[in-house]
Design a protein around this motif. Sequence first.
Motif, short mmCIF file in Angstrom:
data_model
loop_
_atom_site.label_atom_id
_atom_site.label_comp_id
_atom_site.label_asym_id
_atom_site.label_seq_id
_atom_site.Cartn_x
_atom_site.Cartn_y
_atom_site.Cartn_z
N PRO A 69 0.81 -1.22 0.00
CA PRO A 69 0.00 0.00 0.00
C PRO A 69 0.84 1.27 0.00
CG PRO A 69 -0.11 -1.07 2.14
CD PRO A 69 0.58 -2.02 1.21
N ASP A 70 2.04 1.21 0.58
CA ASP A 70 2.94 2.37 0.55
C ASP A 70 3.27 2.72 -0.90
OD1 ASP A 70 5.06 4.25 1.80
OD2 ASP A 70 6.21 3.01 0.39
N ALA A 71 3.67 1.73 -1.68
CA ALA A 71 4.08 1.97 -3.07
C ALA A 71 2.91 2.44 -3.93
CB ALA A 71 4.69 0.70 -3.66
N ILE A 72 1.78 1.78 -3.80
CA ILE A 72 0.63 2.13 -4.62
C ILE A 72 0.11 3.52 -4.25
CG2 ILE A 72 -1.75 1.51 -5.22
CD1 ILE A 72 -0.80 -1.47 -4.86
N GLY A 73 0.03 3.79 -2.96
CA GLY A 73 -0.43 5.11 -2.50
C GLY A 73 0.51 6.22 -2.92
N TRP A 74 1.81 5.97 -2.78
CA TRP A 74 2.80 6.99 -3.16
C TRP A 74 2.68 7.29 -4.65
CZ3 TRP A 74 6.51 7.49 -6.77
CH2 TRP A 74 7.38 8.59 -6.64
N ALA A 75 2.63 6.24 -5.47
CA ALA A 75 2.59 6.43 -6.92
C ALA A 75 1.30 7.12 -7.37
CB ALA A 75 2.75 5.08 -7.62
N TYR A 76 0.19 6.73 -6.78
CA TYR A 76 -1.08 7.36 -7.12
C TYR A 76 -1.05 8.85 -6.75
CZ TYR A 76 -6.01 8.38 -7.51
OH TYR A 76 -7.21 8.95 -7.87
N ALA A 77 -0.59 9.14 -5.55
CA ALA A 77 -0.54 10.54 -5.08
C ALA A 77 0.43 11.37 -5.90
CB ALA A 77 -0.17 10.59 -3.61
#
Length: 171
Positions: free
Chosen positions: A144-152
């Motif tokens: 979730p860290d990676a997906i959230g960072w990339a989306y944001a």
Amino acid sequence: MFVDESKAGPYLLVASVVLPADLGAARGAVRALHLPKQSRIHMKTETDGRRRTILSAFERAGLRATIYRAVGYKTNIAAREACIDKLVRPLAFEPTARVTFECDESQDARDRQQLFRLVRELRCTERVQYEHRLAAAEPLLAVPDAIGWAYARGGDFRSRAMPLVTKIVDV
């Protein structure tokens, strides 16, 4: 379920579901991406090339997440509470669920109070378990860290993250 947040832009709570039978393989896929002496993957500290490699590896491993996007809340605290509520309520109807949040000393106690109230209200205290763990102790918190960072982050990184996003829930 493994949960992390992003506060860059609209508040995001990102939840990645991994079935119990798949936990070993999923943890192995994440650990395989660790560099020597690296205790965890944290997108904020990775280079752009590594970020792309991580997102591609997560996609190949079948790792996915749901993004809970909170817009219009006065504080991140209120946004987080609304997102947690939206995330937990459907779990009350599951036979069992375990939710692992990334530790953040500034909010863990508040989370525990809210979660305690929610599972009692929903009458699912025996079926829904929750915990806070350090990302270095639970490799799957990198998802979730990676997906959230990339989306944001937006742009190319958001485009790369979208195949890993099962849905976006506006809260």
